[in-house]
Design a protein around this motif. Structure first.
Motif, PDB file in Angstrom:
ATOM      1  N   PHE A   6       0.836  -1.201   0.000  1.00 16.20           N
ATOM      2  CA  PHE A   6       0.000   0.000   0.000  1.00 16.20           C
ATOM      3  C   PHE A   6       0.873   1.253   0.000  1.00 16.20           C
ATOM      4  CE2 PHE A   6      -2.113   3.487   2.131  1.00 16.20           C
ATOM      5  CZ  PHE A   6      -3.375   3.514   1.539  1.00 16.20           C
ATOM      6  N   LEU A   7       1.852   1.312   0.885  1.00 11.64           N
ATOM      7  CA  LEU A   7       2.708   2.499   0.993  1.00 11.64           C
ATOM      8  C   LEU A   7       3.479   2.761  -0.303  1.00 11.64           C
ATOM      9  CD1 LEU A   7       4.181   1.974   4.591  1.00 11.64           C
ATOM     10  CD2 LEU A   7       2.449   3.647   3.897  1.00 11.64           C
ATOM     11  N   ALA A   8       3.970   1.689  -0.932  1.00  8.89           N
ATOM     12  CA  ALA A   8       4.730   1.832  -2.173  1.00  8.89           C
ATOM     13  C   ALA A   8       3.859   2.415  -3.280  1.00  8.89           C
ATOM     14  CB  ALA A   8       5.298   0.484  -2.600  1.00  8.89           C
ATOM     15  N   THR A   9       2.662   1.874  -3.427  1.00  5.99           N
ATOM     16  CA  THR A   9       1.761   2.321  -4.496  1.00  5.99           C
ATOM     17  C   THR A   9       1.215   3.709  -4.201  1.00  5.99           C
ATOM     18  OG1 THR A   9       1.134  -0.019  -4.733  1.00  5.99           O
ATOM     19  CG2 THR A   9      -0.207   1.607  -5.901  1.00  5.99           C
ATOM     20  N   ASP A  10       0.900   3.961  -2.942  1.00  3.70           N
ATOM     21  CA  ASP A  10       0.399   5.279  -2.548  1.00  3.70           C
ATOM     22  C   ASP A  10       1.433   6.365  -2.849  1.00  3.70           C
ATOM     23  OD1 ASP A  10      -1.667   6.906  -0.940  1.00  3.70           O
ATOM     24  OD2 ASP A  10       0.193   7.328   0.137  1.00  3.70           O
ATOM     25  N   CYS A  11       2.701   6.066  -2.652  1.00  3.38           N
ATOM     26  CA  CYS A  11       3.771   7.017  -2.954  1.00  3.38           C
ATOM     27  C   CYS A  11       3.714   7.442  -4.421  1.00  3.38           C
ATOM     28  CB  CYS A  11       5.122   6.392  -2.633  1.00  3.38           C
ATOM     29  SG  CYS A  11       6.549   7.317  -3.224  1.00  3.38           S
ATOM     30  N   LEU A  12       3.501   6.488  -5.321  1.00  2.00           N
ATOM     31  CA  LEU A  12       3.430   6.788  -6.752  1.00  2.00           C
ATOM     32  C   LEU A  12       2.140   7.534  -7.095  1.00  2.00           C
ATOM     33  CD1 LEU A  12       4.782   3.342  -7.971  1.00  2.00           C
ATOM     34  CD2 LEU A  12       5.958   5.546  -8.195  1.00  2.00           C
ATOM     35  N   ARG A  50      -1.178   4.896 -13.896  1.00  2.00           N
ATOM     36  CA  ARG A  50      -0.868   3.674 -14.662  1.00  2.00           C
ATOM     37  C   ARG A  50       0.411   3.093 -14.065  1.00  2.00           C
ATOM     38  NH1 ARG A  50      -4.628   1.341 -16.642  1.00  2.00           N
ATOM     39  NH2 ARG A  50      -3.516   0.540 -18.482  1.00  2.00           N
ATOM     40  N   ILE A  51       0.223   2.275 -13.051  1.00  2.00           N
ATOM     41  CA  ILE A  51       1.335   1.750 -12.256  1.00  2.00           C
ATOM     42  C   ILE A  51       1.451   0.246 -12.460  1.00  2.00           C
ATOM     43  CG2 ILE A  51       2.286   1.499  -9.938  1.00  2.00           C
ATOM     44  CD1 ILE A  51       0.546   3.940  -9.127  1.00  2.00           C
ATOM     45  N   ALA A  52       2.577  -0.187 -13.010  1.00  2.00           N
ATOM     46  CA  ALA A  52       2.824  -1.618 -13.176  1.00  2.00           C
ATOM     47  C   ALA A  52       3.283  -2.214 -11.850  1.00  2.00           C
ATOM     48  CB  ALA A  52       3.877  -1.856 -14.247  1.00  2.00           C
ATOM     49  N   CYS A  53       2.865  -3.437 -11.580  1.00  2.00           N
ATOM     50  CA  CYS A  53       3.255  -4.140 -10.351  1.00  2.00           C
ATOM     51  C   CYS A  53       3.969  -5.430 -10.726  1.00  2.00           C
ATOM     52  CB  CYS A  53       2.009  -4.446  -9.505  1.00  2.00           C
ATOM     53  SG  CYS A  53       2.349  -5.363  -7.979  1.00  2.00           S
ATOM     54  N   LEU A  54       5.228  -5.545 -10.338  1.00  2.00           N
ATOM     55  CA  LEU A  54       6.024  -6.753 -10.586  1.00  2.00           C
ATOM     56  C   LEU A  54       6.069  -7.537  -9.285  1.00  2.00           C
ATOM     57  CD1 LEU A  54       9.006  -5.161 -12.575  1.00  2.00           C
ATOM     58  CD2 LEU A  54       6.673  -5.663 -13.337  1.00  2.00           C
ATOM     59  N   ALA A  81      -4.409   0.428  -2.424  1.00  2.00           N
ATOM     60  CA  ALA A  81      -3.988   1.815  -2.617  1.00  2.00           C
ATOM     61  C   ALA A  81      -4.678   2.423  -3.838  1.00  2.00           C
ATOM     62  CB  ALA A  81      -2.471   1.889  -2.765  1.00  2.00           C
ATOM     63  N   LEU A  82      -4.745   1.679  -4.935  1.00  2.00           N
ATOM     64  CA  LEU A  82      -5.425   2.178  -6.132  1.00  2.00           C
ATOM     65  C   LEU A  82      -6.890   2.488  -5.829  1.00  2.00           C
ATOM     66  CD1 LEU A  82      -3.974  -0.272  -8.830  1.00  2.00           C
ATOM     67  CD2 LEU A  82      -3.445   2.159  -8.606  1.00  2.00           C
ATOM     68  N   GLU A  83      -7.538   1.537  -5.154  1.00  2.00           N
ATOM     69  CA  GLU A  83      -8.952   1.723  -4.833  1.00  2.00           C
ATOM     70  C   GLU A  83      -9.171   2.921  -3.918  1.00  2.00           C
ATOM     71  OE1 GLU A  83      -9.871  -2.085  -3.249  1.00  2.00           O
ATOM     72  OE2 GLU A  83     -10.022  -3.067  -5.219  1.00  2.00           O
ATOM     73  N   ILE A 136       6.477   2.003 -11.867  1.00  2.00           N
ATOM     74  CA  ILE A 136       6.618   0.579 -11.562  1.00  2.00           C
ATOM     75  C   ILE A 136       6.770   0.394 -10.063  1.00  2.00           C
ATOM     76  CG2 ILE A 136       8.044  -1.490 -11.866  1.00  2.00           C
ATOM     77  CD1 ILE A 136       9.003  -0.281 -14.542  1.00  2.00           C
ATOM     78  N   PHE A 137       5.986  -0.516  -9.513  1.00  2.00           N
ATOM     79  CA  PHE A 137       6.197  -0.990  -8.139  1.00  2.00           C
ATOM     80  C   PHE A 137       6.833  -2.366  -8.244  1.00  2.00           C
ATOM     81  CE2 PHE A 137       3.959  -3.474  -4.570  1.00  2.00           C
ATOM     82  CZ  PHE A 137       5.064  -3.401  -3.756  1.00  2.00           C
TER      83      PHE A 137
END
Length: 339
Positions: free
Chosen positions: A172-178, A185-189, A207-209, A245-246
């Protein structure tokens, strides 16, 4: 090489029995005067007496050794964990056997048997496969004659103490930062064959939601925790409209950087990037990675506390599941999306 000094030699010099000398040097209760205790220890020090740990283990029924099993000792995160645990063991007079399973449940089961047969007083396990663990490994772990602490990852159905970081919060924290920088448009690996990977993916989606951004599963790419896998997954990201990218581990992030640079792309000019673990913080590359930090020292402290309390007075206490909070470390690999 000088001959090893024996208890008998020390006993002859001080004029006492070998058993009396043994009791004093092992700090066992005995009716020996303070003067004789002092003489015994002075002679032992002068002769540079080294205790026979095997004999001591037979008497004490403790080997003062632990076993640590990790999936890949070349991982910066696991090597840092191993170092932190070894230091803490040594400070308390214990030795740590560090074993590498090569991401194999079969190897794990073999290593568990080897360490138990060596007489270790307890085991610390970072399992290779959480979701599809080998049945024979599960049976071996369930019937261990020594305490077990699972660290970072865990196998359902095995009752033991556990300590790990909140991977969902980290995702959540990683995606929220972006998202805070305008990226949608965040890719998740991510490695979905592990509980930790799935939890990080859940945090990504949450985080997206929370920002009202629809979850697009076409931007989720499977990657094992290796640089080559991260690079291969990033090749597929290049075919999307992702701007960020996350990467759910540092090795995956390093693979992403390798792929992007090979294609003439730069971070954060062309893609913003958030990594996980923060174990590559001191690596010699630019830019410094924004990452989710899992404090390895804190993880090691908790693992050792659980293990030592289990072999002490707490053999029958309720098993603990400790969940630690990760934190976001902001560096230079994230930039606001271009207008």
């Amino acid at each position: 090489m000088a001959a090893k000094v024996t208890l008998k030699e020390i006993a002859q010099e001080v004029g006492l029995s070998p058993s009396a000398v043994s009791l004093v040097l092992n700090d066992r209760p005995c009716r020996i005067s303070e003067e004789n205790r002092k003489r015994i220890k002075e002679v032992a020090a002068r002769k540079r007496y080294v205790p026979n740990q095997i004999a001591r283990s037979l008497v004490m029924q403790q080997s003062r050794t632990f076993g640590l099993i990790v999936p890949n000792i070349e991982s910066r995160f696991f090597s840092s964990l191993a170092r932190n645990l070894e230091v803490r063991c040594r400070e308390r007079g214990y030795a740590l056997f560090i074993m590498n399973s090569d991401v194999s449940s079969e190897h794990e089961e073999e290593i568990v048997r080897l360490l138990v047969n060596r007489g270790v007083d307890g085991l610390i396990l970072v399992t290779a496969h959480e979701i599809d663990a080998d049945e024979q490994l599960v049976e071996s772990l369930a019937s261990l004659p020594v305490p077990l602490v699972m660290v970072d990852r865990f196998i359902e159905g095995v009752n033991c103490d556990r300590v790990r970081f909140d991977s969902e919060l980290g995702g959540f924290l990683a995606t929220d930062c972006l998202l805070q920088q305008g990226h949608t448009r965040i890719a998740c690996l991510v490695n979905t064959s592990s509980n930790t990977g799935n939890a990080r993916l859940t945090g990504y989606r949450r985080a997206l939601e929370s920002h009202g951004v629809p979850v697009d599963d076409s931007l989720v790419f499977e990657s094992d925790y290796y640089i080559a896998d991260g690079a291969a997954a990033t090749e597929r990201v290049l075919d999307t409209d992702a701007t960020a990218i996350f990467a759910s581990s540092d090795n995956i992030a390093l693979g992403a950087l390798k792929c992007l640079y090979a294609h003439g792309k730069r971070v954060p000019r062309d893609y913003s990037l958030v990594s996980y673990d923060n174990s590559a913080a001191d690596a010699l590359f630019e830019p410094a990675l924004t990452a989710i930090e899992q404090n390895v020292s804190k993880l090691a402290d908790n693992a050792m506390e659980l293990l030592f309390s289990r072999i002490g007075e707490g053999a029958d206490r309720v098993f603990e599941d400790r969940v630690l909070a990760p934190r976001l470390v902001c560096q230079a690999s994230v930039a606001p999306i271009a207008g």
